[in-house]
Design a protein around this motif. Sequence first.
Motif, PDB file in Angstrom:
ATOM      1  N   PRO A 133      31.976  10.954  41.862  1.00 37.66           N
ATOM      2  CA  PRO A 133      32.167   9.608  41.287  1.00 37.66           C
ATOM      3  C   PRO A 133      33.235   9.548  40.205  1.00 37.66           C
ATOM      4  O   PRO A 133      33.818   8.475  39.971  1.00 37.66           O
ATOM      5  CB  PRO A 133      30.777   9.277  40.698  1.00 37.66           C
ATOM      6  CG  PRO A 133      29.834  10.237  41.323  1.00 37.66           C
ATOM      7  CD  PRO A 133      30.635  11.478  41.593  1.00 37.66           C
ATOM      8  N   ASP A 134      33.493  10.668  39.546  1.00 36.77           N
ATOM      9  CA  ASP A 134      34.413  10.665  38.407  1.00 36.77           C
ATOM     10  C   ASP A 134      35.830  11.110  38.760  1.00 36.77           C
ATOM     11  O   ASP A 134      36.725  11.043  37.908  1.00 36.77           O
ATOM     12  CB  ASP A 134      33.864  11.567  37.301  1.00 36.77           C
ATOM     13  CG  ASP A 134      32.523  11.085  36.770  1.00 36.77           C
ATOM     14  OD1 ASP A 134      32.360   9.855  36.644  1.00 36.77           O
ATOM     15  OD2 ASP A 134      31.653  11.929  36.498  1.00 36.77           O
ATOM     16  N   LEU A 135      36.037  11.569  39.987  1.00 34.60           N
ATOM     17  CA  LEU A 135      37.378  11.967  40.411  1.00 34.60           C
ATOM     18  C   LEU A 135      38.198  10.735  40.792  1.00 34.60           C
ATOM     19  O   LEU A 135      37.648   9.757  41.296  1.00 34.60           O
ATOM     20  CB  LEU A 135      37.306  12.909  41.618  1.00 34.60           C
ATOM     21  CG  LEU A 135      36.775  14.320  41.375  1.00 34.60           C
ATOM     22  CD1 LEU A 135      36.565  15.034  42.708  1.00 34.60           C
ATOM     23  CD2 LEU A 135      37.735  15.118  40.492  1.00 34.60           C
ATOM     24  N   PRO A 136      39.513  10.766  40.558  1.00 34.24           N
ATOM     25  CA  PRO A 136      40.355   9.686  41.075  1.00 34.24           C
ATOM     26  C   PRO A 136      40.177   9.553  42.587  1.00 34.24           C
ATOM     27  O   PRO A 136      40.043  10.564  43.286  1.00 34.24           O
ATOM     28  CB  PRO A 136      41.774  10.142  40.713  1.00 34.24           C
ATOM     29  CG  PRO A 136      41.587  11.077  39.549  1.00 34.24           C
ATOM     30  CD  PRO A 136      40.284  11.764  39.796  1.00 34.24           C
ATOM     31  N   ALA A 137      40.169   8.340  43.088  1.00 35.53           N
ATOM     32  CA  ALA A 137      39.867   8.095  44.505  1.00 35.53           C
ATOM     33  C   ALA A 137      40.761   8.911  45.431  1.00 35.53           C
ATOM     34  O   ALA A 137      40.300   9.433  46.458  1.00 35.53           O
ATOM     35  CB  ALA A 137      39.997   6.608  44.815  1.00 35.53           C
ATOM     36  N   GLY A 138      42.039   9.037  45.083  1.00 39.37           N
ATOM     37  CA  GLY A 138      42.969   9.750  45.945  1.00 39.37           C
ATOM     38  C   GLY A 138      42.780  11.256  45.946  1.00 39.37           C
ATOM     39  O   GLY A 138      43.358  11.944  46.801  1.00 39.37           O
ATOM     40  N   LEU A 139      41.996  11.779  45.020  1.00 36.95           N
ATOM     41  CA  LEU A 139      41.797  13.223  44.928  1.00 36.95           C
ATOM     42  C   LEU A 139      40.423  13.666  45.434  1.00 36.95           C
ATOM     43  O   LEU A 139      40.183  14.867  45.557  1.00 36.95           O
ATOM     44  CB  LEU A 139      41.959  13.685  43.478  1.00 36.95           C
ATOM     45  CG  LEU A 139      43.366  13.592  42.874  1.00 36.95           C
ATOM     46  CD1 LEU A 139      43.343  14.074  41.432  1.00 36.95           C
ATOM     47  CD2 LEU A 139      44.364  14.419  43.683  1.00 36.95           C
ATOM     48  N   ARG A 140      39.545  12.730  45.742  1.00 38.51           N
ATOM     49  CA  ARG A 140      38.181  13.104  46.104  1.00 38.51           C
ATOM     50  C   ARG A 140      38.129  13.966  47.361  1.00 38.51           C
ATOM     51  O   ARG A 140      37.529  15.053  47.366  1.00 38.51           O
ATOM     52  CB  ARG A 140      37.325  11.846  46.293  1.00 38.51           C
ATOM     53  CG  ARG A 140      36.988  11.143  44.994  1.00 38.51           C
ATOM     54  CD  ARG A 140      36.311   9.818  45.238  1.00 38.51           C
ATOM     55  NE  ARG A 140      35.975   9.155  43.972  1.00 38.51           N
ATOM     56  CZ  ARG A 140      35.576   7.895  43.882  1.00 38.51           C
ATOM     57  NH1 ARG A 140      35.466   7.145  44.979  1.00 38.51           N
ATOM     58  NH2 ARG A 140      35.282   7.377  42.700  1.00 38.51           N
TER      59      ARG A 140
END
Length: 233
Positions: A133-140
Amino acid sequence: MRIPSAHGTHRTRHALLAVFALAVVVDLTSLATGFAPGHAVAKPILMPLLAAYSVASAAPRLLIAALLFGSGGDVLLLSDADPAFLAGMASFAAGHVCYLALFQAYGSPRARAGLLAPAYATVLVVTVVALWPDLPAGLRVPVAGYSLLLTTMACASAVRFGALTGLGGALFLLSDTLIAAGVADWPQLPRPEFWIMLTYSAAQFLLASGTIRALEARPGPLATYGEMRSTTP
């Protein structure tokens, strides 16, 4: 051409390890004191020095390749830009693939995978679920995929090459988890890069030295397992 003596080879290996240790001390001291130029100079030479030590030890090329991919990742992660982070992660991922191929080709089961695999799988799932949940969307997705590869490598290092190499794999997992926690903007220890580089340097050293020691302990010369170039008089 004269074939190097065993004594000369040992001296070369010890000298390379001494320079590596000095570079680690310079890097960690620079990080602890906030001296950015020292870190920028010392960090990129760490893995090439370990690779040179591996060459002097007639280690398999897969080990040397893994260390050099690590060097590429080190240089790329000197930048804070997202594209550099992704490229650095890809370089480290290539290194993990080399480690996995190395463990499969030269290792033999030393610990019960039935015990270690569930433990590492649990660590992977808990870590990814917590970070997601805390990662940037593009890095998940990239971080999740990389974490799977890294955890597989860490588990295989212990299963195929024993405790010393396995400790290296576990420390690599810890080091990269600290990086991911920073990307997720979790609370950090003081001087977070110091702890990342401390665990990372120890991890790569243990992976390299543990592999070399395991191969040297087997019957016959290490060159049997490596690809030492033959010399002609």
